[in-house]
Design a protein around this motif. Sequence first.
Motif: not given
Length: 75
Positions: A14-22, A44-46, A51-57
Amino acid sequence: YNGENIARMTEKTSKYSSLQAREKMLQLATALVEKKAEDTVIIDLSGIESFADGIILASATSLRHAKGLAVQIMQ
């Protein structure tokens, strides 16, 4: 993973800066879970990295499984 786990991932992103990125992160994580990826986590990297809003592992059970997951994500 099931719907409950996806809901928890939604709360954590929910903290992502961009709804589109989330939304994209959730789509990708859901696709991984549907393809039986294990230990899927969104980080969450926002506000931390530019360089990125987040990473998925996610973990795969074999090399073949990992390749299948990569193909799914690239589509």
